[in-house]
Design a protein around this motif. Structure first.
Motif, short mmCIF file in Angstrom:
data_model
loop_
_atom_site.label_atom_id
_atom_site.label_comp_id
_atom_site.label_asym_id
_atom_site.label_seq_id
_atom_site.Cartn_x
_atom_site.Cartn_y
_atom_site.Cartn_z
N TYR A 4 0.82 -1.22 0.00
CA TYR A 4 0.00 0.00 0.00
C TYR A 4 0.85 1.27 0.00
O TYR A 4 0.34 2.36 -0.27
CB TYR A 4 -0.93 0.01 1.22
CG TYR A 4 -0.22 0.09 2.55
CD1 TYR A 4 0.18 1.31 3.09
CD2 TYR A 4 0.04 -1.07 3.28
CE1 TYR A 4 0.83 1.39 4.31
CE2 TYR A 4 0.69 -1.00 4.50
CZ TYR A 4 1.07 0.22 5.01
OH TYR A 4 1.71 0.28 6.22
N GLY A 5 2.14 1.17 0.29
CA GLY A 5 2.99 2.34 0.36
C GLY A 5 3.52 2.82 -0.98
O GLY A 5 4.24 3.83 -1.03
N ARG A 6 3.15 2.16 -2.07
CA ARG A 6 3.71 2.55 -3.38
C ARG A 6 3.16 3.87 -3.88
O ARG A 6 3.86 4.61 -4.58
CB ARG A 6 3.41 1.45 -4.42
CG ARG A 6 4.17 0.16 -4.20
CD ARG A 6 3.92 -0.79 -5.36
NE ARG A 6 2.51 -1.11 -5.51
CZ ARG A 6 1.99 -1.76 -6.57
NH1 ARG A 6 2.79 -2.11 -7.57
NH2 ARG A 6 0.70 -2.02 -6.61
N TYR A 7 1.92 4.18 -3.55
CA TYR A 7 1.28 5.39 -4.07
C TYR A 7 0.66 6.19 -2.92
O TYR A 7 0.20 5.61 -1.92
CB TYR A 7 0.18 5.05 -5.08
CG TYR A 7 0.66 4.21 -6.24
CD1 TYR A 7 1.44 4.77 -7.25
CD2 TYR A 7 0.32 2.87 -6.34
CE1 TYR A 7 1.88 4.01 -8.32
CE2 TYR A 7 0.74 2.08 -7.41
CZ TYR A 7 1.52 2.66 -8.38
OH TYR A 7 1.96 1.91 -9.43
N VAL A 8 0.61 7.49 -3.10
CA VAL A 8 -0.04 8.36 -2.12
C VAL A 8 -1.53 8.04 -2.04
O VAL A 8 -2.14 8.10 -0.96
CB VAL A 8 0.18 9.84 -2.48
CG1 VAL A 8 -0.60 10.75 -1.54
CG2 VAL A 8 1.67 10.19 -2.45
N ALA A 9 -2.10 7.67 -3.16
CA ALA A 9 -3.54 7.37 -3.20
C ALA A 9 -3.88 6.17 -2.32
O ALA A 9 -4.89 6.19 -1.59
CB ALA A 9 -3.97 7.10 -4.65
N THR A 10 -3.07 5.11 -2.38
CA THR A 10 -3.35 3.94 -1.53
C THR A 10 -3.06 4.25 -0.06
O THR A 10 -3.70 3.70 0.83
CB THR A 10 -2.53 2.73 -2.00
OG1 THR A 10 -1.15 3.11 -2.12
CG2 THR A 10 -3.03 2.23 -3.34
N GLN A 11 -2.10 5.14 0.18
CA GLN A 11 -1.86 5.57 1.56
C GLN A 11 -3.06 6.35 2.09
O GLN A 11 -3.40 6.27 3.28
CB GLN A 11 -0.59 6.42 1.63
CG GLN A 11 0.68 5.64 1.32
CD GLN A 11 1.92 6.53 1.32
OE1 GLN A 11 1.96 7.56 1.99
NE2 GLN A 11 2.92 6.15 0.55
N TRP A 12 -3.70 7.12 1.22
CA TRP A 12 -4.94 7.81 1.61
C TRP A 12 -6.00 6.80 2.03
O TRP A 12 -6.71 7.01 3.01
CB TRP A 12 -5.45 8.67 0.46
CG TRP A 12 -6.92 9.03 0.58
CD1 TRP A 12 -7.96 8.46 -0.10
CD2 TRP A 12 -7.49 10.00 1.46
NE1 TRP A 12 -9.14 9.02 0.29
CE2 TRP A 12 -8.89 9.98 1.25
CE3 TRP A 12 -6.96 10.88 2.39
CZ2 TRP A 12 -9.76 10.80 1.94
CZ3 TRP A 12 -7.83 11.72 3.08
CH2 TRP A 12 -9.21 11.66 2.86
#
Length: 307
Positions: free
Chosen positions: A188-196
């Protein structure tokens, strides 16, 4: 000259705690729970994360059931700084979910019709089959308590006994499943969107736990505004937040531009990030539906916070 030792409010022991329909369900919970983990611990056996979870779930439910029955039978719950109605309703729903999960996991991972090799042999198989049966009965006993204590239309009840209150427990439980999948190599840490999305899951989970805790502790009156209004506003915000996660997570995990639309052929079972991402996506939609249902029911509930 005689004197009585009975308290002003009646006898010290409350026989209805074990003879009423709810009391009978709780006694059956104790019997089935003790039988289940005794069969597993004695000869059925367990190992790994799955077996440990099942034993922990059965042990936790049994311990709290003992506490509930003991407090009801001796009337000691009146000495606790808790909203007893909210506590018992919340625990019954949580125990139903835990026992249901364990009743599925244990037979799936440990029970089979064929006899395992020695030294376990057919004896271990028989114990595992019996434990699986009693695990199912344990789930039914907890589900029966939830059905018996759930608030009916027009009935004055504690918040956790309402449909909205019960849904809060389910929402928190589903969020725990999401967290379990997230930490299991979901990337989940690959993109800011998934971190959101992770922030959404965390924020809604913490807020849901706070609502449950305030209800159980009987502190809903100290918020400065009506508790039912707070619940409705929070649930509406949770629907919007989960709606954003339900759109963002699948795009950044399964769209060909960002992730894999299908399961990679070289992905090992049990350690595949795509599987974890699929679990997160599935239960994101589950929780979104739960919050929408919660919002609908929250519009018309009437409860007494201190029950």
């Amino acid at each position: 000259m005689g004197s009585t030792m009975e308290p002003p409010g009646g006898g010290y022991l409350h026989l209805g705690a074990v003879t009423s329909p709810v009391g009978t369900a709780r006694v059956l919970q104790l019997a089935f729970g003790c039988t289940t983990f005794s069969l597993v611990a004695h000869r059925g056996g367990f190992d790994g994360v799955q077996g440990t979870f099942c034993m922990a779930a059965w042990g936790f439910c049994f311990a709290l059931s003992v506490l509930v029955v003991a407090c009801e039978f001796t009337r000691l719950h009146s000495c606790l700084r808790l909203s007893w109605g909210n506590f018992t309703a919340a625990f019954a729903m949580l125990a139903t979910l835990l026992s249901a999960t364990a009743a599925v996991i244990y037979p799936l991972y440990f029970t089979q019709l064929e006899c395992p090799p020695e030294p376990a042999g057919c004896t271990a198989r028989d114990f595992r089959l019996a434990a699986s049966i009693f695990a199912g009965l344990l789930f039914l006993a907890y589900a029966t308590e939830v059905a018996l204590t759930r608030a009916r239309p027009g009935q004055v009840a504690s918040y956790m006994a309402t449909v909205s209150g019960l849904l809060k427990i389910v929402q928190a439980f589903v969020a725990c499943i999401i967290f379990g999948a997230l930490v299991h190599d979901s990337r989940y840490g690959r993109y800011v969107a998934t971190q959101w999305c992770v922030a959404v899951y965390s924020l809604c989970f913490l807020a849901t736990v706070a609502v449950v805790a305030l209800s159980v502790m009987g502190h809903t009156g100290g918020l400065g505004c009506p508790f039912d209004r707070v619940v409705v506003v929070y649930t509406f915000l949770a629907v919007l937040l989960y709606l954003s996660a339900a759109v963002i997570w699948p795009v950044f995990c399964f769209d060909p531009k960002y992730g894999e639309p299908g399961r990679p052929p070289d992905c090992l079972r049990g350690s595949c990030p795509w599987d974890s991402q699929l679990v997160v996506a599935t239960f994101t939609y589950v929780n979104l539906l739960l919050y929408i249902a919660d919002l609908a029911y929250s519009q018309r509930i009437r409860f007494v916070p201190t029950l």
